[in-house]
Design a protein around this motif. Sequence first.
Motif, PDB file in Angstrom:
ATOM      1  N   TYR A  34       0.819  -1.208   0.000  1.00 14.48           N
ATOM      2  CA  TYR A  34       0.000   0.000   0.000  1.00 14.48           C
ATOM      3  C   TYR A  34       0.858   1.265   0.000  1.00 14.48           C
ATOM      4  O   TYR A  34       0.595   2.213  -0.751  1.00 14.48           O
ATOM      5  CB  TYR A  34      -0.917   0.012   1.223  1.00 14.48           C
ATOM      6  N   TYR A  35       1.912   1.297   0.820  1.00 20.20           N
ATOM      7  CA  TYR A  35       2.747   2.491   0.866  1.00 20.20           C
ATOM      8  C   TYR A  35       3.486   2.701  -0.443  1.00 20.20           C
ATOM      9  O   TYR A  35       3.663   3.837  -0.894  1.00 20.20           O
ATOM     10  CB  TYR A  35       3.759   2.387   2.011  1.00 20.20           C
ATOM     11  N   THR A  36       3.943   1.620  -1.090  1.00 18.29           N
ATOM     12  CA  THR A  36       4.681   1.746  -2.351  1.00 18.29           C
ATOM     13  C   THR A  36       3.825   2.391  -3.420  1.00 18.29           C
ATOM     14  O   THR A  36       4.305   3.205  -4.219  1.00 18.29           O
ATOM     15  CB  THR A  36       5.155   0.365  -2.830  1.00 18.29           C
ATOM     16  N   PHE A  37       2.539   2.058  -3.467  1.00 24.67           N
ATOM     17  CA  PHE A  37       1.665   2.586  -4.507  1.00 24.67           C
ATOM     18  C   PHE A  37       0.815   3.751  -4.010  1.00 24.67           C
ATOM     19  O   PHE A  37      -0.238   4.061  -4.563  1.00 24.67           O
ATOM     20  CB  PHE A  37       0.773   1.464  -5.064  1.00 24.67           C
ATOM     21  N   GLY A  38       1.280   4.399  -2.922  1.00 21.70           N
ATOM     22  CA  GLY A  38       0.676   5.662  -2.492  1.00 21.70           C
ATOM     23  C   GLY A  38      -0.641   5.540  -1.754  1.00 21.70           C
ATOM     24  O   GLY A  38      -1.322   6.541  -1.546  1.00 21.70           O
ATOM     25  N   MET A  39      -1.027   4.321  -1.327  1.00 24.86           N
ATOM     26  CA  MET A  39      -2.287   4.143  -0.589  1.00 24.86           C
ATOM     27  C   MET A  39      -1.963   4.161   0.908  1.00 24.86           C
ATOM     28  O   MET A  39      -1.979   3.123   1.590  1.00 24.86           O
ATOM     29  CB  MET A  39      -2.959   2.836  -1.015  1.00 24.86           C
ATOM     30  N   ASN A  40      -1.643   5.371   1.416  1.00 24.54           N
ATOM     31  CA  ASN A  40      -1.146   5.494   2.784  1.00 24.54           C
ATOM     32  C   ASN A  40      -2.186   5.101   3.830  1.00 24.54           C
ATOM     33  O   ASN A  40      -1.845   4.537   4.867  1.00 24.54           O
ATOM     34  CB  ASN A  40      -0.669   6.926   3.038  1.00 24.54           C
ATOM     35  N   ALA A  41      -3.469   5.424   3.576  1.00 26.94           N
ATOM     36  CA  ALA A  41      -4.511   5.102   4.558  1.00 26.94           C
ATOM     37  C   ALA A  41      -4.623   3.591   4.762  1.00 26.94           C
ATOM     38  O   ALA A  41      -4.686   3.097   5.891  1.00 26.94           O
ATOM     39  CB  ALA A  41      -5.856   5.677   4.090  1.00 26.94           C
ATOM     40  N   GLN A  42      -4.627   2.825   3.645  1.00 21.28           N
ATOM     41  CA  GLN A  42      -4.691   1.368   3.756  1.00 21.28           C
ATOM     42  C   GLN A  42      -3.430   0.807   4.411  1.00 21.28           C
ATOM     43  O   GLN A  42      -3.489  -0.151   5.191  1.00 21.28           O
ATOM     44  CB  GLN A  42      -4.876   0.724   2.375  1.00 21.28           C
ATOM     45  N   GLY A  43      -2.261   1.410   4.089  1.00 18.16           N
ATOM     46  CA  GLY A  43      -1.020   0.968   4.717  1.00 18.16           C
ATOM     47  C   GLY A  43      -1.053   1.190   6.216  1.00 18.16           C
ATOM     48  O   GLY A  43      -0.647   0.321   6.994  1.00 18.16           O
ATOM     49  N   ASP A  44      -1.550   2.375   6.651  1.00 17.20           N
ATOM     50  CA  ASP A  44      -1.668   2.648   8.086  1.00 17.20           C
ATOM     51  C   ASP A  44      -2.599   1.642   8.754  1.00 17.20           C
ATOM     52  O   ASP A  44      -2.333   1.183   9.875  1.00 17.20           O
ATOM     53  CB  ASP A  44      -2.207   4.065   8.293  1.00 17.20           C
ATOM     54  N   ALA A  45      -3.702   1.299   8.071  1.00 17.53           N
ATOM     55  CA  ALA A  45      -4.662   0.358   8.656  1.00 17.53           C
ATOM     56  C   ALA A  45      -4.017  -1.006   8.890  1.00 17.53           C
ATOM     57  O   ALA A  45      -4.209  -1.632   9.931  1.00 17.53           O
ATOM     58  CB  ALA A  45      -5.881   0.215   7.740  1.00 17.53           C
ATOM     59  N   ALA A  46      -3.220  -1.476   7.914  1.00 14.78           N
ATOM     60  CA  ALA A  46      -2.567  -2.786   8.040  1.00 14.78           C
ATOM     61  C   ALA A  46      -1.568  -2.802   9.185  1.00 14.78           C
ATOM     62  O   ALA A  46      -1.551  -3.715  10.020  1.00 14.78           O
ATOM     63  CB  ALA A  46      -1.885  -3.162   6.722  1.00 14.78           C
ATOM     64  N   ILE A  47      -0.706  -1.778   9.261  1.00 12.14           N
ATOM     65  CA  ILE A  47       0.331  -1.772  10.292  1.00 12.14           C
ATOM     66  C   ILE A  47      -0.275  -1.518  11.663  1.00 12.14           C
ATOM     67  O   ILE A  47       0.163  -2.074  12.674  1.00 12.14           O
ATOM     68  CB  ILE A  47       1.425  -0.734   9.949  1.00 12.14           C
ATOM     69  N   ASN A  48      -1.352  -0.692  11.725  1.00  8.18           N
ATOM     70  CA  ASN A  48      -2.005  -0.434  13.009  1.00  8.18           C
ATOM     71  C   ASN A  48      -2.710  -1.672  13.545  1.00  8.18           C
ATOM     72  O   ASN A  48      -2.795  -1.879  14.755  1.00  8.18           O
ATOM     73  CB  ASN A  48      -3.002   0.725  12.878  1.00  8.18           C
ATOM     74  N   ARG A  49      -3.227  -2.514  12.624  1.00  8.69           N
ATOM     75  CA  ARG A  49      -3.855  -3.774  13.054  1.00  8.69           C
ATOM     76  C   ARG A  49      -2.828  -4.661  13.755  1.00  8.69           C
ATOM     77  O   ARG A  49      -3.094  -5.259  14.795  1.00  8.69           O
ATOM     78  CB  ARG A  49      -4.447  -4.481  11.838  1.00  8.69           C
ATOM     79  N   LEU A  50      -1.629  -4.725  13.169  1.00 10.71           N
ATOM     80  CA  LEU A  50      -0.573  -5.551  13.754  1.00 10.71           C
ATOM     81  C   LEU A  50      -0.098  -4.976  15.080  1.00 10.71           C
ATOM     82  O   LEU A  50       0.081  -5.706  16.070  1.00 10.71           O
ATOM     83  CB  LEU A  50       0.596  -5.647  12.766  1.00 10.71           C
ATOM     84  N   ILE A  51       0.093  -3.657  15.120  1.00 11.60           N
ATOM     85  CA  ILE A  51       0.534  -3.019  16.360  1.00 11.60           C
ATOM     86  C   ILE A  51      -0.514  -3.205  17.455  1.00 11.60           C
ATOM     87  O   ILE A  51      -0.174  -3.459  18.619  1.00 11.60           O
ATOM     88  CB  ILE A  51       0.808  -1.517  16.108  1.00 11.60           C
TER      89      ILE A  51
END
Length: 501
Positions: A161-178
């Motif tokens: 998600y971060y590589t292709f500029g989808m920062n909101a989805q990237g934050d959601a994935a990493i926040n789920r893990l955290i």
Amino acid sequence: MKKIIPMLLLTALCICSQIHAQSSADELMSQAQEKLTKKEYTQARYLFLQAYNAFATQDKYARTVECGINASALYHRENYYKEAFELLRGIEQAVAAGERKTGKAMPDLRFRINKERLQMYIDLKNPARAKEQLTRLEESANASRNDSLSNDFLYTQADYYYTFGMNAQGDAAINRLIGQYKEQKNYAKVDECYKTLIGIARKANNAALVARTYDKYILWNDSVKALTAQDELNVLKKKYDESLATIREKDGSLSAKQYIIIGLCILAAILAAALVSGAIVLLRFVVLTRKQKKAISIANEHNELKTKFIRNISAQMGPTLDTLDASLPGVKALHTFSDHIQELSELENTLSEPYEMQEKNIAAFCEGIMDKIKGMTQEDVTLTVNAPKLNVKINPEQLERILLHLLENAARYTPAGGKIWLDFKKRGAHTHQFIVSDTGCGIPEEQRGNIFKPFTEVKDLTQGDGLGLPICSLIATKMNGSLMLDTGYTKGARFVLELHT
């Protein structure tokens, strides 16, 4: 008895042979790891391939996948994507054969294969194919029912998600893990998540994400200290309450009240120390945040200055060149070099701005481009176009620039009696390729890794500045595609332009 002895000897021979084969495969893998540690990548890749083949014959599926993926990663590192994809297909077939033979699914091994393939599509900036692999990766992680693979998937999903500029989805994935690790009070893993996210952001050249993650990471460190202090305080309070209950049970006299006062004083001292510590940590956080923001600002400013510097050099060359005889080869070469430098700089700064597209008949378009090089070829060179009468969305001007440059190069290096042809092929509903092939001298192997990189060697500018292919590659990227050299073609040179609509 005479028959039994030969049978025993044959059995012993087979066992020794199997042990030797196992030892040989392990030795190859060990040697490959040593070469990889020493950064001798070509030798490491060769040894991993040998170990991969050896383990495959022994049905050692985990080792087979490990060695095969290491070899594929080394191909991928050197931009040999075709070989890397072919090797991954072979590994997948070996796993499928193992599943049929054992009657058991191997989702953990398929996960590793899909992850490597996903990483290659991410590096190729191919979001559609990367999304397909991400879906397959999630299926493998779910099928394995392995917490480690599930966490690995969330990291990989965030990277996509971060590589292709989808920062909101990237934050959601990493926040789920955290969030999972916070619930488990596994503070070391939370710390690891933030560090991994910073690495992903740096790889994606996402300065904003780096700064934002650093801020969160510093706040998290402070909160961990506060949580730890709170836990210790709760333990102390529990012990104090237990002591107070004992005192009340044994003695309700004045001595019990004195103990309470002493306990409250200790608690007040602890709270005061915690407040002082919190103030120090907060001050440190403010100072660090300012330093990080300043460092990021300086880095961005330096990058802008570098681009401006290159443009200014090119622009300042113009008036001087205009005073010289433009018919001289050297002056003409310097004009071209100056124009190419400016264009290369502009393309690098506008990669995120795609070209406008329009529908064109691809057969007529390709025929028109081929007609433009008819007077440039050697005697009796055959020109062929293989393209269907099909309407495709393209940017005609920029696509013509790439194909005309490739065809002009082919005309220059194809001898008399040779062949040049332009092919169009559909590779999917939204993927198609333009392939330029010739029977010329080809490109030397030692030069193949640098043909798309600018300024890799000092050249006589009258013989060309070497910026044509790098510019074409950047134009292809802006058209949501990629330009590659087919290293498997040996009868001349073949370039593949793949576009995604």
